[in-house]
Design an enzyme around this catalytic site. Sequence first.
Site, PDB file in Angstrom:
ATOM      1  CG  ASP A   1      -0.100 -22.575 -22.026  1.00 40.39           C
ATOM      2  OD1 ASP A   1       1.111 -22.356 -22.118  1.00 40.39           O
ATOM      3  OD2 ASP A   1      -0.971 -21.802 -22.437  1.00 40.39           O
TER       4      ASP A   1
ATOM      5  CG  PHE B   1      -9.040 -36.338 -18.811  1.00 40.82           C
ATOM      6  CD1 PHE B   1      -7.778 -36.877 -18.999  1.00 40.82           C
ATOM      7  CD2 PHE B   1      -9.747 -36.691 -17.664  1.00 40.82           C
ATOM      8  CE1 PHE B   1      -7.233 -37.758 -18.074  1.00 40.82           C
ATOM      9  CE2 PHE B   1      -9.210 -37.572 -16.737  1.00 40.82           C
ATOM     10  CZ  PHE B   1      -7.947 -38.099 -16.943  1.00 40.82           C
TER      11      PHE B   1
ATOM     12  CG  ASP C   1      -2.933 -28.618 -22.646  1.00 40.52           C
ATOM     13  OD1 ASP C   1      -3.411 -27.622 -23.218  1.00 40.52           O
ATOM     14  OD2 ASP C   1      -2.355 -28.566 -21.539  1.00 40.52           O
TER      15      ASP C   1
ATOM     16  CB  SER D   1      -7.624 -15.379 -19.380  1.00 41.88           C
ATOM     17  OG  SER D   1      -7.061 -16.571 -19.873  1.00 41.88           O
TER      18      SER D   1
END
EC number: 5.4.2.8
Length: 256
Positions: free
Chosen positions: A14, A221, A12, A179
């Site tokens: 961020d 995951f 991933d 968001s």
Amino acid sequence: MPKMTDTVFLFDVDGTLTPSRKKITPEMFNFLRELRKDVYIAFVGGSNLEKQQEQVCPEILSLFDYSFPENGLSFYRGTELVSKQGINDFLGEEILQNFVNFCLHYMSNIKLPVKRGLFVEMRDSMVNISPVGRNCNDEERQQFFEYDKEHKIRENMVQVLKKEFGKYNMHFSIGGQISIDCFPTGWDKRYCLQHLESEGIKNVYFFGDMVHEGGNDYEIFEDDRVVGVAVCAPQDTLVKCKEILAEIKLEHSIKE
Ligand code: M1P
């Protein structure tokens, strides 16, 4: 030892390779270059390629063996774009507009410490909705993040969106700080796994920080096709990567 071409370390972006919406550190950058000598490396992120280029480097496609911006709805092998899919075609203009209008109307009734611009960002594979507005600065971003923890602005909005638009096979995910990612069910990070399968890769180690239910790393995951590794920050990614690499190198050397 030769490169283990049946294995990929999939990251991933961020919170895993970089701090949220921030640039990668030289330490992580150099580590990835070294890691690539031992296994394939890939990234999968909710954002579009431009944002990942800003955070990692403009030549991000050359740094990774495989790149999956927008959860893999765009698929790159090295610098070559292999495939791309879009949400406009999936939903159609009528439903897409109803969705955007609904979100804008809902957000117009929310009072926050501050509001900035860009409440709806259209991406190829998703609509990103931000109650504070994506034009907020770092301080305002952090402020919203803290406010949201207490007032559950995004959680509540997700419940309403599920009720109104779930019937269109839409999924809503709170991935980052400000968001909600909105996309068709199945277009989460698991989407990229079919591409890795088609490339003949057997072992996928996935590293992510938002692995709790509702987080945007949760589905991949939990997926049986990957070994999921939970991390809490880029520094933790380095530590766990090194541990796992040492383990699989040992396993490979014993087999040989
Ligand atoms: O990669 C995690 C998320 O990063 C951003 O979220 P936010 O701006 O809310 O912190 C967005 O690009 C989002 O799409 C992505 O899932």
